[in-house]
Design a protein around this motif. Structure first.
Motif, PDB file in Angstrom:
ATOM      1  N   VAL A 187     -20.659   4.690 -31.598  1.00 54.37           N
ATOM      2  CA  VAL A 187     -20.245   3.319 -31.869  1.00 54.37           C
ATOM      3  C   VAL A 187     -19.170   3.412 -32.948  1.00 54.37           C
ATOM      4  CG1 VAL A 187     -20.955   1.038 -32.686  1.00 54.37           C
ATOM      5  CG2 VAL A 187     -22.551   2.422 -31.337  1.00 54.37           C
ATOM      6  N   SER A 188     -17.962   2.905 -32.642  1.00 55.38           N
ATOM      7  CA  SER A 188     -16.889   2.950 -33.640  1.00 55.38           C
ATOM      8  C   SER A 188     -17.267   2.035 -34.793  1.00 55.38           C
ATOM      9  CB  SER A 188     -15.566   2.493 -33.026  1.00 55.38           C
ATOM     10  OG  SER A 188     -15.587   1.095 -32.806  1.00 55.38           O
ATOM     11  N   ASP A 189     -16.700   2.287 -35.972  1.00 53.93           N
ATOM     12  CA  ASP A 189     -17.087   1.476 -37.127  1.00 53.93           C
ATOM     13  C   ASP A 189     -16.121   0.314 -37.374  1.00 53.93           C
ATOM     14  OD1 ASP A 189     -15.025   3.039 -37.965  1.00 53.93           O
ATOM     15  OD2 ASP A 189     -16.128   4.057 -39.561  1.00 53.93           O
ATOM     16  N   SER A 190     -15.463  -0.138 -36.315  1.00 54.00           N
ATOM     17  CA  SER A 190     -14.593  -1.312 -36.430  1.00 54.00           C
ATOM     18  C   SER A 190     -15.448  -2.553 -36.640  1.00 54.00           C
ATOM     19  CB  SER A 190     -13.771  -1.475 -35.142  1.00 54.00           C
ATOM     20  OG  SER A 190     -13.225  -2.773 -35.083  1.00 54.00           O
ATOM     21  N   PRO A 191     -15.230  -3.290 -37.748  1.00 52.35           N
ATOM     22  CA  PRO A 191     -16.046  -4.470 -38.006  1.00 52.35           C
ATOM     23  C   PRO A 191     -15.713  -5.637 -37.074  1.00 52.35           C
ATOM     24  CG  PRO A 191     -14.380  -4.217 -39.716  1.00 52.35           C
ATOM     25  CD  PRO A 191     -14.257  -3.040 -38.806  1.00 52.35           C
ATOM     26  N   VAL A 192     -14.489  -5.657 -36.542  1.00 50.23           N
ATOM     27  CA  VAL A 192     -14.059  -6.771 -35.704  1.00 50.23           C
ATOM     28  C   VAL A 192     -14.604  -6.667 -34.289  1.00 50.23           C
ATOM     29  CG1 VAL A 192     -12.060  -8.020 -34.802  1.00 50.23           C
ATOM     30  CG2 VAL A 192     -11.939  -6.939 -37.053  1.00 50.23           C
ATOM     31  N   ARG A 193     -14.349  -5.532 -33.647  1.00 55.89           N
ATOM     32  CA  ARG A 193     -14.760  -5.332 -32.252  1.00 55.89           C
ATOM     33  C   ARG A 193     -15.135  -3.863 -32.059  1.00 55.89           C
ATOM     34  NH1 ARG A 193     -13.837  -8.449 -27.536  1.00 55.89           N
ATOM     35  NH2 ARG A 193     -13.768  -7.186 -25.672  1.00 55.89           N
ATOM     36  N   PRO A 194     -16.381  -3.499 -32.409  1.00 62.41           N
ATOM     37  CA  PRO A 194     -16.772  -2.089 -32.262  1.00 62.41           C
ATOM     38  C   PRO A 194     -16.733  -1.646 -30.801  1.00 62.41           C
ATOM     39  CG  PRO A 194     -18.663  -3.447 -32.845  1.00 62.41           C
ATOM     40  CD  PRO A 194     -17.467  -4.337 -32.894  1.00 62.41           C
ATOM     41  N   LYS A 195     -16.420  -0.367 -30.594  1.00 66.03           N
ATOM     42  CA  LYS A 195     -16.411   0.205 -29.256  1.00 66.03           C
ATOM     43  C   LYS A 195     -17.655   1.059 -29.079  1.00 66.03           C
ATOM     44  CE  LYS A 195     -13.891   3.067 -26.013  1.00 66.03           C
ATOM     45  NZ  LYS A 195     -12.759   3.944 -25.774  1.00 66.03           N
TER      46      LYS A 195
END
Length: 157
Positions: free
Chosen positions: A28-36
């Motif tokens: 799980v990517s750690d992008s707070p907006v839209r994790p992948k």
């Protein structure tokens, strides 16, 4: 409440449509907006696009049930590519007869044909090259615990 690889792995395990399928990796990517969310799955006979789609739908439903419909994320479910390292005994089993390149705990590398997968490791016919001589082939047993990285060697011969 953020998506975690551990939570997604549990959801993915429960989402496998067939008994011969298994998880290879979950990230799980750690992008707070839209994790992948990336789920790599495989099967003893490989995995089909339809099976990947089923897993994706089931995980998405579980994410919606746990986190609500408002959560924004992307999900990708696929099989590991040929360049992805082998990490599980079932993956080694599928590649018996193929050449592998191994990196071991002690830093050494071995290349050879995967002959057999046992409960504790693999049996490899190692290709030993010496300068000015023909390569020799030596049977070696390698415990899973000693393997840091294992990749299938792609041959175009």
């Amino acid at each position: 409440m953020a998506l975690t690889a551990k939570t997604i792995r549990e959801m993915a395990e429960a989402s496998l449509p067939d008994n011969d399928l298994f998880l290879v990796d979950v990230t799980v990517s750690d992008s707070p907006v839209r994790p992948k969310v990336t789920v790599l799955a495989d099967g003893e006979q490989g995995i089909t696009i339809d099976q990947c789609a089923t897993i994706s739908r089931r995980i998405s439903k579980k994410i919606e049930e746990k986190y609500g419909e408002e959560l924004s994320y992307t999900i990708e479910v696929s099989s590991p590519g040929v360049d992805f390292p082998l990490t599980q005994p079932k993956q080694f089993q599928r590649n018996v007869g193929r050449s592998l390149k191994l990196k071991l705990q002690d830093g050494t590398e071995k290349t050879g044909k995967l002959e057999e997968v046992t409960e504790t490791g693999i049996n490899l016919t190692e290709e030993v090259k010496q300068k000015g001589k023909k390569a020799t082939y030596v049977p070696v047993q390698i415990p899973f615990g000693e393997i840091v990285k294992a990749n299938v060697v792609i041959s175009f011969k």
